[in-house]
Scaffold this motif. Structure first.
Motif, PDB file in Angstrom:
ATOM      1  N   SER A   1     -64.048 -95.788  -5.232  1.00 57.10           N
ATOM      2  CA  SER A   1     -64.728 -94.530  -5.566  1.00 57.10           C
ATOM      3  C   SER A   1     -64.122 -93.326  -4.844  1.00 57.10           C
ATOM      4  O   SER A   1     -63.623 -93.430  -3.720  1.00 57.10           O
ATOM      5  CB  SER A   1     -66.211 -94.652  -5.219  1.00 57.10           C
ATOM      6  OG  SER A   1     -66.878 -93.429  -5.476  1.00 57.10           O
TER       7      SER A   1
ATOM      8  N   ARG B   1     -66.194 -90.653  -4.528  1.00 58.90           N
ATOM      9  CA  ARG B   1     -67.385 -90.007  -3.967  1.00 58.90           C
ATOM     10  C   ARG B   1     -67.536 -90.363  -2.498  1.00 58.90           C
ATOM     11  O   ARG B   1     -67.305 -91.508  -2.112  1.00 58.90           O
ATOM     12  CB  ARG B   1     -68.635 -90.431  -4.753  1.00 58.90           C
ATOM     13  CG  ARG B   1     -68.693 -89.837  -6.151  1.00 58.90           C
ATOM     14  CD  ARG B   1     -70.015 -90.176  -6.836  1.00 58.90           C
ATOM     15  NE  ARG B   1     -70.130 -91.597  -7.085  1.00 58.90           N
ATOM     16  CZ  ARG B   1     -69.561 -92.221  -8.109  1.00 58.90           C
ATOM     17  NH1 ARG B   1     -68.836 -91.526  -8.973  1.00 58.90           N
ATOM     18  NH2 ARG B   1     -69.703 -93.517  -8.281  1.00 58.90           N
TER      19      ARG B   1
ATOM     20  N   PRO C   1     -70.552 -89.582  -0.221  1.00 60.63           N
ATOM     21  CA  PRO C   1     -71.851 -89.092   0.266  1.00 60.63           C
ATOM     22  C   PRO C   1     -71.994 -89.352   1.764  1.00 60.63           C
ATOM     23  O   PRO C   1     -71.420 -90.289   2.307  1.00 60.63           O
ATOM     24  CB  PRO C   1     -72.861 -89.909  -0.544  1.00 60.63           C
ATOM     25  CG  PRO C   1     -72.111 -91.128  -0.978  1.00 60.63           C
ATOM     26  CD  PRO C   1     -70.698 -90.696  -1.171  1.00 60.63           C
TER      27      PRO C   1
ATOM     28  N   THR D   1     -75.113 -98.716  -2.135  1.00 60.18           N
ATOM     29  CA  THR D   1     -75.827 -97.933  -3.150  1.00 60.18           C
ATOM     30  C   THR D   1     -75.655 -96.409  -3.052  1.00 60.18           C
ATOM     31  O   THR D   1     -75.661 -95.744  -4.097  1.00 60.18           O
ATOM     32  CB  THR D   1     -77.334 -98.278  -3.140  1.00 60.18           C
ATOM     33  OG1 THR D   1     -77.863 -98.071  -1.826  1.00 60.18           O
ATOM     34  CG2 THR D   1     -77.550 -99.714  -3.579  1.00 60.18           C
TER      35      THR D   1
ATOM     36  N   LEU E   1     -72.918 -95.323  -5.439  1.00 63.42           N
ATOM     37  CA  LEU E   1     -72.920 -95.810  -6.817  1.00 63.42           C
ATOM     38  C   LEU E   1     -73.480 -94.772  -7.781  1.00 63.42           C
ATOM     39  O   LEU E   1     -74.359 -93.986  -7.435  1.00 63.42           O
ATOM     40  CB  LEU E   1     -73.735 -97.100  -6.920  1.00 63.42           C
ATOM     41  CG  LEU E   1     -73.291 -98.263  -6.031  1.00 63.42           C
ATOM     42  CD1 LEU E   1     -74.203 -99.466  -6.236  1.00 63.42           C
ATOM     43  CD2 LEU E   1     -71.834 -98.638  -6.307  1.00 63.42           C
ATOM     44  N   LYS E   2     -72.990 -94.827  -9.016  1.00 64.45           N
ATOM     45  CA  LYS E   2     -73.448 -93.892 -10.040  1.00 64.45           C
ATOM     46  C   LYS E   2     -73.346 -94.539 -11.416  1.00 64.45           C
ATOM     47  O   LYS E   2     -72.362 -95.237 -11.717  1.00 64.45           O
ATOM     48  CB  LYS E   2     -72.593 -92.613 -10.012  1.00 64.45           C
ATOM     49  CG  LYS E   2     -73.054 -91.532 -10.957  1.00 64.45           C
ATOM     50  CD  LYS E   2     -72.174 -90.297 -10.829  1.00 64.45           C
ATOM     51  CE  LYS E   2     -72.623 -89.177 -11.782  1.00 64.45           C
ATOM     52  NZ  LYS E   2     -71.747 -87.986 -11.673  1.00 64.45           N
ATOM     53  N   ASN E   3     -74.397 -94.338 -12.219  1.00 72.40           N
ATOM     54  CA  ASN E   3     -74.424 -94.809 -13.604  1.00 72.40           C
ATOM     55  C   ASN E   3     -74.126 -96.316 -13.705  1.00 72.40           C
ATOM     56  O   ASN E   3     -74.787 -97.118 -13.059  1.00 72.40           O
ATOM     57  CB  ASN E   3     -73.438 -93.999 -14.452  1.00 72.40           C
ATOM     58  CG  ASN E   3     -73.774 -92.516 -14.454  1.00 72.40           C
ATOM     59  OD1 ASN E   3     -74.948 -92.139 -14.356  1.00 72.40           O
ATOM     60  ND2 ASN E   3     -72.768 -91.668 -14.555  1.00 72.40           N
TER      61      ASN E   3
ATOM     62  N   GLU F   1     -71.994 -98.106 -12.469  1.00 71.47           N
ATOM     63  CA  GLU F   1     -71.554 -98.774 -11.237  1.00 71.47           C
ATOM     64  C   GLU F   1     -72.680 -99.581 -10.592  1.00 71.47           C
ATOM     65  O   GLU F   1     -72.425-100.478  -9.794  1.00 71.47           O
ATOM     66  CB  GLU F   1     -71.023 -97.737 -10.245  1.00 71.47           C
ATOM     67  CG  GLU F   1     -69.719 -97.092 -10.697  1.00 71.47           C
ATOM     68  CD  GLU F   1     -69.272 -95.972  -9.784  1.00 71.47           C
ATOM     69  OE1 GLU F   1     -68.125 -95.505  -9.945  1.00 71.47           O
ATOM     70  OE2 GLU F   1     -70.067 -95.558  -8.908  1.00 71.47           O
ATOM     71  N   TRP F   2     -73.920 -99.277 -10.951  1.00 73.41           N
ATOM     72  CA  TRP F   2     -75.041-100.034 -10.422  1.00 73.41           C
ATOM     73  C   TRP F   2     -75.030-101.489 -10.894  1.00 73.41           C
ATOM     74  O   TRP F   2     -75.755-102.330 -10.344  1.00 73.41           O
ATOM     75  CB  TRP F   2     -76.362 -99.363 -10.804  1.00 73.41           C
ATOM     76  CG  TRP F   2     -76.696 -98.209  -9.898  1.00 73.41           C
ATOM     77  CD1 TRP F   2     -76.291 -96.915 -10.048  1.00 73.41           C
ATOM     78  CD2 TRP F   2     -77.483 -98.264  -8.706  1.00 73.41           C
ATOM     79  NE1 TRP F   2     -76.771 -96.151  -9.011  1.00 73.41           N
ATOM     80  CE2 TRP F   2     -77.521 -96.947  -8.174  1.00 73.41           C
ATOM     81  CE3 TRP F   2     -78.160 -99.268  -8.031  1.00 73.41           C
ATOM     82  CZ2 TRP F   2     -78.196 -96.633  -7.000  1.00 73.41           C
ATOM     83  CZ3 TRP F   2     -78.844 -98.969  -6.866  1.00 73.41           C
ATOM     84  CH2 TRP F   2     -78.854 -97.666  -6.362  1.00 73.41           C
TER      85      TRP F   2
END
Length: 303
Positions: A128, A130, A132, A201, A204-206, A208-209
């Motif tokens: 990923s 991302r 966060p 978690t 994760l997005k969309n 990817e869960w």
């Protein structure tokens, strides 16, 4: 670094996993040498964690921490299982497979699926972009992993010491954590991988869960296929004529660690519904004797 084959490294990890497992399958098939089987599975997780972390090259704290957790777990388990099988000798699981190439191939294919699927949370997080910030899920997941690997490692060592003691020859292990669970090592493994998922978690997005399939697959595998059912069946056949063993099964949780005094008093429906005490774990015991012993326990509860 850039994308390799696909943006989530799913194809890359699948190719590496199949190649790695195929290599050890060839060794096993040609040399009739099955002592590296568990080592091949455990170290495959390590390879995928390092590979995806390095190939992506982001080095975000979540990617580094989750990769390190998998590496520590995989190396610990792989070395332990390798040393154990070298000490004990042949792996009895392969007694009926060594002369049957088809069955042996199915086993290795299944092991490849196990590695790839259970690794999904770390694979997708490492792929990923991302990043966060630190979340509560990270800390909760790390705590779950810490508890899980402590339980797994401790119970592994306790059982090994129990089996190596001459005075325990022919007995089932009920020492240490095994007093509170019939399979504490599996509880630890399941719990730590759910911890890795929880810690993954925040990134994760969309779709990817869907990596939740990793811990779900592991849980189902150990509960219904290659874990508890096989070991319960083996122990039931070995100790079927030992009443003390029936009492151990009645008063000891199959998975979650609980005091025997508490577990033994719980109703059967509660054990089955909430504590994974499924009927298939008793299918190899003489049903008449098991039912009689259950009635005796219930009578003592009433009195």
């Amino acid at each position: 670094m850039g994308t390799v084959i696909d943006s989530h490294f799913l194809a890359l990890t699948a190719i590496v996993t199949v190649g790695y497992q195929f290599f050890f399958f060839v060794i096993t098939a040609l040399l009739r040498f099955d002592k590296v089987t568990d080592f091949a599975g455990s170290t495959n997780f390590v390879i995928l964690a390092i590979l995806t972390l390095v190939v992506k090259g982001s080095w975000h704290f979540r990617q580094v921490v989750l990769s390190m957790l998998v590496i520590m777990w995989g190396l610990r388990l792989g070395v332990f299982l390798l040393m154990r099988i070298l000490q004990w000798g042949e792996d009895r699981r392969f007694d009926q497979m060594r002369e049957n190439l088809g069955k042996l191939a199915v086993f290795w294919i299944f092991q490849a699926v196990w590695v790839w699927t259970v690794s999904l949370p770390v694979t997708v997080v490492n792929a990923s972009d991302r990043k966060p910030s630190l979340k509560a899920q990270d800390v909760i997941g790390w705590i779950m992993w810490s508890i899980g690997i402590f339980v797994e490692a401790t119970s592994d060592q306790q059982k090994l010491a129990f089996k190596n003691s001459p005075e325990n020859r022919g007995k089932w292990c009920n020492a240490g954590l095994w007093k509170y669970s019939r399979h504490p090592n599996y509880f630890g493994e399941i719990f730590l991988w759910w911890g890795i998922f929880v810690a993954a978690t925040p990134g994760l997005k969309n779709a990817e869960w869907l990596v939740i399939l990793g811990p779900i697959f592991l849980t189902m595998l150990l509960l219904f296929i290659s874990g508890l059912p096989l070991l319960e069946e083996s122990a039931d056949k070995k100790y079927a004529n030992v009443p003390a063993y029936w009492n151990y099964k009645r008063t000891t949780s199959p998975l979650i660690l609980l005091p025997p005094a508490l577990y033994g008093k719980l109703p059967s429906w509660f054990k089955t519904t909430f504590l994974f005490e499924f009927p298939l774990y008793n299918r190899s015991l003489p049903q008449e004797n098991w039912n009689r012993s259950e009635k005796g326990t219930n009578a003592r509860k009433i009195s």
